[in-house]
Design a protein around this motif. Structure first.
Motif, PDB file in Angstrom:
ATOM      1  N   VAL A   1      40.874  21.574  41.345  1.00  0.00           N
ATOM      2  CA  VAL A   1      41.340  21.977  40.016  1.00  0.00           C
ATOM      3  C   VAL A   1      42.468  21.046  39.555  1.00  0.00           C
TER       4      VAL A   1
ATOM      5  N   ARG B  43      35.766  29.527  36.502  1.00  0.00           N
ATOM      6  CA  ARG B  43      34.607  28.761  36.933  1.00  0.00           C
ATOM      7  C   ARG B  43      33.306  29.256  36.322  1.00  0.00           C
ATOM      8  N   SER B  44      33.131  30.573  36.268  1.00  0.00           N
ATOM      9  CA  SER B  44      31.814  31.093  35.867  1.00  0.00           C
ATOM     10  C   SER B  44      31.849  31.677  34.454  1.00  0.00           C
TER      11      SER B  44
ATOM     12  N   ALA C 134      40.624  25.877  46.542  1.00  0.00           N
ATOM     13  CA  ALA C 134      40.107  25.266  45.301  1.00  0.00           C
ATOM     14  C   ALA C 134      41.194  24.528  44.531  1.00  0.00           C
TER      15      ALA C 134
ATOM     16  N   VAL D  86      43.548  30.388  41.512  1.00  0.00           N
ATOM     17  CA  VAL D  86      42.271  30.276  42.225  1.00  0.00           C
ATOM     18  C   VAL D  86      42.541  30.361  43.729  1.00  0.00           C
ATOM     19  N   PRO D  87      41.512  30.563  44.555  1.00  0.00           N
ATOM     20  CA  PRO D  87      41.733  30.555  46.015  1.00  0.00           C
ATOM     21  C   PRO D  87      42.370  29.223  46.442  1.00  0.00           C
ATOM     22  N   VAL D  88      43.216  29.242  47.472  1.00  0.00           N
ATOM     23  CA  VAL D  88      43.984  28.027  47.795  1.00  0.00           C
ATOM     24  C   VAL D  88      43.085  26.829  48.127  1.00  0.00           C
TER      25      VAL D  88
ATOM     26  N   VAL E  18      49.806  30.446  42.448  1.00  0.00           N
ATOM     27  CA  VAL E  18      50.139  31.757  43.017  1.00  0.00           C
ATOM     28  C   VAL E  18      49.589  31.882  44.436  1.00  0.00           C
TER      29      VAL E  18
ATOM     30  N   ALA F  39      52.591  40.331  45.998  1.00  0.00           N
ATOM     31  CA  ALA F  39      52.065  41.541  45.365  1.00  0.00           C
ATOM     32  C   ALA F  39      50.570  41.375  45.295  1.00  0.00           C
TER      33      ALA F  39
ATOM     34  N   GLY G 298      41.203  36.186  38.121  1.00  0.00           N
ATOM     35  CA  GLY G 298      40.874  37.318  38.975  1.00  0.00           C
ATOM     36  C   GLY G 298      42.011  38.320  38.963  1.00  0.00           C
ATOM     37  N   LEU G 299      42.216  38.993  40.076  1.00  0.00           N
ATOM     38  CA  LEU G 299      43.281  40.006  40.170  1.00  0.00           C
ATOM     39  C   LEU G 299      44.632  39.457  39.691  1.00  0.00           C
ATOM     40  N   ILE G 300      45.034  38.295  40.223  1.00  0.00           N
ATOM     41  CA  ILE G 300      46.373  37.787  39.924  1.00  0.00           C
ATOM     42  C   ILE G 300      46.445  37.218  38.501  1.00  0.00           C
TER      43      ILE G 300
ATOM     44  N   SER H 105      48.529  31.914  48.386  1.00  0.00           N
ATOM     45  CA  SER H 105      49.159  32.599  49.517  1.00  0.00           C
ATOM     46  C   SER H 105      49.655  31.637  50.598  1.00  0.00           C
TER      47      SER H 105
ATOM     48  N   SER I 189      39.396  42.400  43.607  1.00  0.00           N
ATOM     49  CA  SER I 189      39.322  41.071  43.011  1.00  0.00           C
ATOM     50  C   SER I 189      38.738  41.150  41.612  1.00  0.00           C
ATOM     51  N   GLY I 190      38.847  40.043  40.908  1.00  0.00           N
ATOM     52  CA  GLY I 190      38.212  39.933  39.594  1.00  0.00           C
ATOM     53  C   GLY I 190      39.115  40.407  38.473  1.00  0.00           C
TER      54      GLY I 190
ATOM     55  N   MET J  62      39.172  34.318  49.570  1.00  0.00           N
ATOM     56  CA  MET J  62      40.625  34.128  49.613  1.00  0.00           C
ATOM     57  C   MET J  62      41.113  34.028  51.052  1.00  0.00           C
TER      58      MET J  62
END
Ligand code: NAP
Length: 307
Positions: free
Chosen positions: A83, A40-41, A79, A75-77, A100, A128, A16-18, A102, A133-134, A237
């Motif tokens: 993973v 994932r997708s 998930a 990925v979101p924390v 990465v 940062a 995604g963004l990061i 948060s 997103s994405g 997120m």
């Protein structure tokens, strides 16, 4: 940067963004040899390939991390644990595994138990981001002059830590270290609370009657607009951040509510001196942020355009 890359193969799990920004920064600055991308997708994976963000693309995260000497979970924390379980058996001995996310206490708790012997797990958090997103949202300069906080566990391999710090410096960041608990407390006030206040104020406006609501949009430049940028941040997120940094967020929310009550009281009793003193103090904080290079004093949002 020229010469030998720091890592031969970097695997990004989540693009995604990061993840996309890391891929672009690492490639542009010659920090890694190859980039393997997993998400994932199939749609996001295809988009990453169209944007030419990597060299290897696969839906199976375990395949992506094979032979990688740097693996970054993007990925979101919420998930991270699933993973980590998935990729653990495929991680190469000697590899550095980082993330990465948060929140950091939760990542230590949820990922660390799955890390195989011989793999160096060092959580990280780049301070940062944007509200987008994405993979399309990413850009190479996202980390320039921004801090990246590493929260190494006790007994960390110093060489691995230095190599990861060098990677982040290569991406443009300044690197700091602290323990995970302290990170979560600091981020609760500088990031999590401001987002929650923004979600709340925009939610309150959304609950107002229709006529008033249209005026909220029309006259938003008077202040409301600045909150909407934060309140437009990714719902997954931020749900995960709230659930994974619960204690520190609740502590900051209760302090905030007390201070809000004091302000309410000052307004009710006409205590202009209290209000003036507070507003003067807060103006000083803004000035310090500009002096520290974390914002510009340009009007509007004061943010640099992407390009
Ligand atoms: P993003 O743009 O929404 O991208 C999320 C990525 O994770 C996508 O590749 C997505 O895959 C994947 N993903 C989502 N849910 C998943 C799940 N349940 N299982 C496996 N993969 C999943 O997110 P982001 O902004 O890059 O944020 C990534 C991480 O960076 C988060 O942990 C966040 O806390 C942290 N962070 C964000 C910011 C910020 O400003 N955004 C700043 C610093 C740190 P698909 O698209 O294929 O579904």
């Amino acid at each position: 940067m020229t010469g030998t890359p720091l890592f031969e193969r970097m695997a990004l799990i989540g693009i995604g963004l990061i993840g996309s920004s890391l891929a672009q920064a690492a490639r542009e600055r010659g920090l890694v040899g190859e980039i393997a991308i997993s998400t994932r997708s199939p749609e996001t994976l295809r988009r990453a390939e169209e944007l030419n963000l990597g060299d290897i693309y696969c839906l199976d995260a375990a395949v992506a991390v094979e032979d990688a000497d740097l693996v970054i979970l993007c990925v979101p924390v919420g998930a991270n644990e699933a993973v980590a379980k998935w990729i653990a058996p495929a991680l190469k001995k000697g590899a550095i595994l980082t993330d990465v996310g948060s929140t950091k206490g939760s990542v230590m708790e949820q990922v660390n138990p799955h890390v195989p012997d011989g793999v160096h797990f060092i959580p990280g958090h780049p301070i940062a981001g944007t509200e987008q997103s994405g993979p399309d949202a990413g850009f190479a300069s996202l980390f320039d002059q921004r801090w990246c906080i590493l929260t190494p566990p006790a007994g960390v391999n110093e060489q691995a830590l230095e190599k990861l710090a060098a990677f982040w410096r290569g991406c443009g960041s300044d690197v700091d270290q602290m323990d995970a608990k302290h990170h979560d407390l600091v981020l609760a006030i500088v990031s999590h609370l401001p987002h929650l206040i923004a979600y709340n104020i925009v939610g309150t406006a959304d609950d107002l009657e229709t006529v008033t609501k249209s005026e909220v949009i029309k006259y938003s430049a008077s202040g409301f607009r600045d909150f909407t940028r934060l309140a437009a941040s990714d719902p997954t997120m931020w749900r995960d951040v709230c659930l994974n940094n619960r204690d520190a967020i609740l502590e900051m929310l209760s302090r905030f509510s007390e201070d809000l009550s004091a302000m309410q009281r000052a307004i009710r009793w006409g205590d202009g001196e209290m209000l003036f003193d507070l507003f003067t103090r807060t103006r000083g904080i803004r000035r310090s942020i500009i002096e520290a290079g974390q914002e510009t004093d340009a009007p509007d949002f004061g943010r640099h355009a992407k390009d």
